[in-house]
Design a protein around this motif. Sequence first.
Motif, PDB file in Angstrom:
ATOM      1  N   UNK A 291       0.850  -1.191   0.000  1.00 60.76           N
ATOM      2  CA  UNK A 291       0.000   0.000   0.000  1.00 60.76           C
ATOM      3  C   UNK A 291       0.884   1.239   0.000  1.00 60.76           C
ATOM      4  N   UNK A 292       0.267   2.378  -0.254  1.00 59.51           N
ATOM      5  CA  UNK A 292       1.013   3.634  -0.298  1.00 59.51           C
ATOM      6  C   UNK A 292       1.516   4.010   1.087  1.00 59.51           C
ATOM      7  N   UNK A 293       0.660   3.826   2.072  1.00 59.39           N
ATOM      8  CA  UNK A 293       1.035   4.178   3.442  1.00 59.39           C
ATOM      9  C   UNK A 293       0.706   3.021   4.372  1.00 59.39           C
ATOM     10  N   UNK A 294       1.329   3.031   5.539  1.00 57.42           N
ATOM     11  CA  UNK A 294       1.062   2.001   6.539  1.00 57.42           C
ATOM     12  C   UNK A 294      -0.355   2.161   7.077  1.00 57.42           C
ATOM     13  N   UNK A 295      -0.956   1.063   7.439  1.00 55.61           N
ATOM     14  CA  UNK A 295      -2.304   1.079   8.001  1.00 55.61           C
ATOM     15  C   UNK A 295      -2.619  -0.261   8.613  1.00 55.61           C
ATOM     16  N   UNK A 296      -3.668  -0.310   9.429  1.00 54.35           N
ATOM     17  CA  UNK A 296      -4.000  -1.556  10.124  1.00 54.35           C
ATOM     18  C   UNK A 296      -4.385  -2.667   9.160  1.00 54.35           C
ATOM     19  N   UNK A 297      -4.903  -2.310   8.003  1.00 53.98           N
ATOM     20  CA  UNK A 297      -5.309  -3.322   7.022  1.00 53.98           C
ATOM     21  C   UNK A 297      -4.266  -3.533   5.923  1.00 53.98           C
ATOM     22  N   UNK A 298      -3.169  -2.803   5.988  1.00 54.57           N
ATOM     23  CA  UNK A 298      -2.157  -2.893   4.932  1.00 54.57           C
ATOM     24  C   UNK A 298      -1.339  -4.175   5.070  1.00 54.57           C
ATOM     25  N   UNK A 299      -1.191  -4.900   3.967  1.00 56.47           N
ATOM     26  CA  UNK A 299      -0.325  -6.083   3.965  1.00 56.47           C
ATOM     27  C   UNK A 299       1.149  -5.669   3.946  1.00 56.47           C
ATOM     28  N   UNK A 300       1.424  -4.545   3.356  1.00 59.20           N
ATOM     29  CA  UNK A 300       2.793  -4.063   3.281  1.00 59.20           C
ATOM     30  C   UNK A 300       2.824  -2.624   2.832  1.00 59.20           C
ATOM     31  N   UNK A 301       3.961  -1.969   3.002  1.00 56.26           N
ATOM     32  CA  UNK A 301       4.114  -0.586   2.597  1.00 56.26           C
ATOM     33  C   UNK A 301       5.605  -0.274   2.514  1.00 56.26           C
ATOM     34  N   UNK A 302       5.939   0.854   1.905  1.00 56.80           N
ATOM     35  CA  UNK A 302       7.326   1.314   1.821  1.00 56.80           C
ATOM     36  C   UNK A 302       7.465   2.592   2.635  1.00 56.80           C
ATOM     37  N   UNK A 303       8.421   2.587   3.546  1.00 55.87           N
ATOM     38  CA  UNK A 303       8.739   3.775   4.337  1.00 55.87           C
ATOM     39  C   UNK A 303       9.897   4.482   3.639  1.00 55.87           C
ATOM     40  N   UNK A 304       9.576   5.524   2.887  1.00 61.04           N
ATOM     41  CA  UNK A 304      10.598   6.219   2.108  1.00 61.04           C
ATOM     42  C   UNK A 304      11.636   6.891   2.995  1.00 61.04           C
ATOM     43  N   UNK A 305      11.191   7.429   4.125  1.00 61.66           N
ATOM     44  CA  UNK A 305      12.121   8.122   5.022  1.00 61.66           C
ATOM     45  C   UNK A 305      13.152   7.160   5.608  1.00 61.66           C
ATOM     46  N   UNK A 306      12.686   5.970   6.005  1.00 59.51           N
ATOM     47  CA  UNK A 306      13.589   4.968   6.599  1.00 59.51           C
ATOM     48  C   UNK A 306      14.261   4.101   5.545  1.00 59.51           C
ATOM     49  N   UNK A 307      13.836   4.254   4.272  1.00 55.62           N
ATOM     50  CA  UNK A 307      14.366   3.432   3.168  1.00 55.62           C
ATOM     51  C   UNK A 307      14.164   1.951   3.462  1.00 55.62           C
ATOM     52  N   UNK A 308      12.927   1.587   3.829  1.00 47.94           N
ATOM     53  CA  UNK A 308      12.596   0.210   4.173  1.00 47.94           C
ATOM     54  C   UNK A 308      11.248  -0.177   3.563  1.00 47.94           C
TER      55      UNK A 308
END
Length: 323
Positions: free
Chosen positions: A158-175
């Motif tokens: 998903x674009x952002x983290x969320x309770x229903x998100x299977x996955x996401x990318x944290x651009x700030x943490x590069x993860x």
Amino acid sequence: MNTDDASLVEKYLEYVRVEKRLAARTVELYALDLGKLSANAAKLSVALVEVKNNHIRRWVAQMHSGGRSGRGIALILSGWRGFYTWLGRQGLVSSNPVQDVRSPKAPKPLPKALAVDDAVQFADFESDDNAWLEARDAAMVELLYGSGLRVGELVGLDVVAGKDAKGWVDLQAAEAHVLGKGSKRRTVPVGKTALEALTRWLELRGPLGTATGAPTAATQADAAAALFTGRNGTRLTAQSVWQRLKRRSQLAGLNTPVHPHMLRHSFASHVLQSSGDLRAVQELLGHANITTTQVYTRLDFQHLAKAYDAAHPRARLRTPKKD
């Protein structure tokens, strides 16, 4: 084949043809396999109903030493096993001599990985597609090759983290945070090139995740959440990723069609070649057992063997001197 054996084989073939309604070609293959069984038994002057477990094992060993593949032997054993199961139902044998016999394990094929130069060529390639499609596909390639994601993990982002998100990318943490096999979560690093590709994609993606910016009401929620979407606004499917990569590899001039898992294999192989750290590769790939990861050591050895053959003076073939 003696008369009694020939009669039993014929009755069994009639049974699978009429009662089990197997295809004609399947019945033909059964007949060939039972012909082999009868010929083996005849060489030992053993009736088919008198064949024992040790006979079957001997014949398997002979087929294996003769070069027949493990898969081929498994198919033959399956036919024999079915025949003796039928004989047991007829009360003609007390036990199935094939029951606990397995074919030799076929060597596992090495995972297909791109050479480093080919992988870089593929990742750097820019297609003539519109900017929206090119940015999306480039970001997908960078995550698959740069972070070793599975295709299911990629399309689940998903674009952002969320309770229903299977996955996401944290651009700030590069993860990248992904949900892998067995519903196990893991975090993998995202490289500079991938971050740049993702940033460009997010600039062009739009808030609704479509090329037109007008998804249907049914797809709007998923379009807004999914990191990678199709032009109509729905979350991109694994099949679509396969198709896009295959097309991209052809346009990039690669000799082999590229698929998502090939990029994951390339990621693992290239990290292992550079670092030699098998445990780190295991963690990055999310393998529960390191034996799964060890297959990449075979790829790494191939790489080393080629380098040795090309560079070491003792590896070069020399023409024998004539007397």
